[in-house]
Design an enzyme around this catalytic site. Structure first.
Site, PDB file in Angstrom:
ATOM      1  N   GLU A  41       0.843  -1.197   0.000  1.00  0.00           N
ATOM      2  CA  GLU A  41       0.000   0.000   0.000  1.00  0.00           C
ATOM      3  C   GLU A  41       0.878   1.247   0.000  1.00  0.00           C
ATOM      4  O   GLU A  41       1.859   1.346   0.734  1.00  0.00           O
ATOM      5  CB  GLU A  41      -0.882  -0.027   1.247  1.00  0.00           C
ATOM      6  CG  GLU A  41      -1.807   1.161   1.403  1.00  0.00           C
ATOM      7  CD  GLU A  41      -2.600   1.092   2.693  1.00  0.00           C
ATOM      8  OE1 GLU A  41      -3.637   1.767   2.777  1.00  0.00           O
ATOM      9  OE2 GLU A  41      -2.189   0.366   3.630  1.00  0.00           O
ATOM     10  N   LYS A 107      -9.925   2.428  -2.210  1.00  0.00           N
ATOM     11  CA  LYS A 107     -10.152   1.768  -0.922  1.00  0.00           C
ATOM     12  C   LYS A 107     -11.505   2.176  -0.347  1.00  0.00           C
ATOM     13  O   LYS A 107     -11.792   3.351  -0.184  1.00  0.00           O
ATOM     14  CB  LYS A 107      -9.030   2.150   0.039  1.00  0.00           C
ATOM     15  CG  LYS A 107      -9.118   1.517   1.415  1.00  0.00           C
ATOM     16  CD  LYS A 107      -7.956   1.989   2.271  1.00  0.00           C
ATOM     17  CE  LYS A 107      -7.995   1.410   3.675  1.00  0.00           C
ATOM     18  NZ  LYS A 107      -6.885   1.942   4.510  1.00  0.00           N
ATOM     19  N   CYS A 141      -5.643  -3.043   2.511  1.00  0.00           N
ATOM     20  CA  CYS A 141      -5.388  -2.988   3.956  1.00  0.00           C
ATOM     21  C   CYS A 141      -6.633  -3.221   4.816  1.00  0.00           C
ATOM     22  O   CYS A 141      -7.078  -4.354   4.998  1.00  0.00           O
ATOM     23  CB  CYS A 141      -4.699  -1.674   4.290  1.00  0.00           C
ATOM     24  SG  CYS A 141      -3.787  -1.701   5.860  1.00  0.00           S
TER      25      CYS A 141
END
Length: 258
Positions: A41, A107, A141
């Site tokens: 990331e 995300k 994540c």
């Protein structure tokens, strides 16, 4: 499909140095050695709650580098960038194809306890990209903690998670990656960074996990490393057809993020 996991340290806010370092780590790869390279990331700058402190051109430089590297290796390159768009910032997972085409996923799940929603805008769309015949769901994540959004719906064979996941919560990282593989009968590719950043230590623990929940390819914790592994689509399809637990899964719809 051959996939290369790149577990690397990141210098905060220094896109040129980070790209130079990743180039060095990838120098042993040749055209045809892999189909997909997965980076952590925000591989170009490290995770930041102050993206304005990182030059806006940083993401452009990183994406241009990904396209060039994808062409050189004849492989897809995957990693997230801190990306500005329409006066908003996104944690954008980018997949660059050898022909220069880009697939992106923003995300969806933002870490409220870390004030991430104050800085970044949540994505809305679920994105699947096909590489070497393997359908891959893109995740970033904190998305790992929310199984509903990644639930198998007949549309993918593997999930990629790129992360800056703290070592203090490494047990959760290791357990949840296995859970996502088992519950969805899919391969899971998890790539996390190592090193230290703002008093946070990162352990890496990057892995390829089989649909049975077995760690097929581990990495050494707290160490920079590059490993290449195989995603066996034929074995996956055979397992799904013989052990048909997905036939009993719950069906549901997902509301858009607010």
């Amino acid at each position: 499909m051959k996939v290369t996991l790149l577990q690397t340290d990141i210098i905060k806010g220094n896109t040129p140095k980070n790209l130079e370092h990743i180039d060095e780590m990838l120098s042993s790869l040749r055209r045809g050695d892999t189909d997909l390279v997965v980076l952590p990331e925000m591989f170009h700058c490290g995770f930041t709650f102050d993206p304005n402190a990182v030059a806006e051109s940083g993401s452009d430089i990183a994406i241009a580098w990904m396209q060039k590297k994808a062409e050189q290796l004849n492989a897809h390159i995957c990693g997230s960038v801190s990306f500005p768009h329409d006066s908003k910032w996104y944690n954008r997972l980018v997949v660059a194809a050898p022909n220069g085409d880009l697939t992106t996923y923003d995300k969806r799940h933002l870490f409220t306890m870390g004030n991430e929603p104050i800085v970044y805008t949540a994505g809305r769309d679920r994105v699947v990209v096909t590489i070497a015949g393997v359908r891959i769901l893109l995740q970033v994540c904190y998305d790992l903690r929310f199984p509903v959004f990644s639930r198998y719906n007949g549309d993918y064979d593997a999930i990629v998670y790129v992360a800056n996941w703290p070592a203090s919560r490494r047990e959760a990282w290791n357990i949840l990656l296995k859970a996502r593989a088992i519950e969805n009968q899919c391969y899971v590719i998890g790539v996390n960074r190592v090193g230290n950043d703002d008093m946070i230590r990162y352990s890496g623990d990057s892995v390829l996990i089989s649909p049975r929940g077995k760690v097929e390819v581990p990495t050494e914790a707290y160490k920079e490393e590059m490993v290449t592994a195989e995603v066996d689509l034929e074995a996956l399809q055979s397992f799904r057809s013989k052990f048909r637990v997905l036939d009993d899964r719950d069906l549901f719809t997902i509301n858009e993020a607010q």
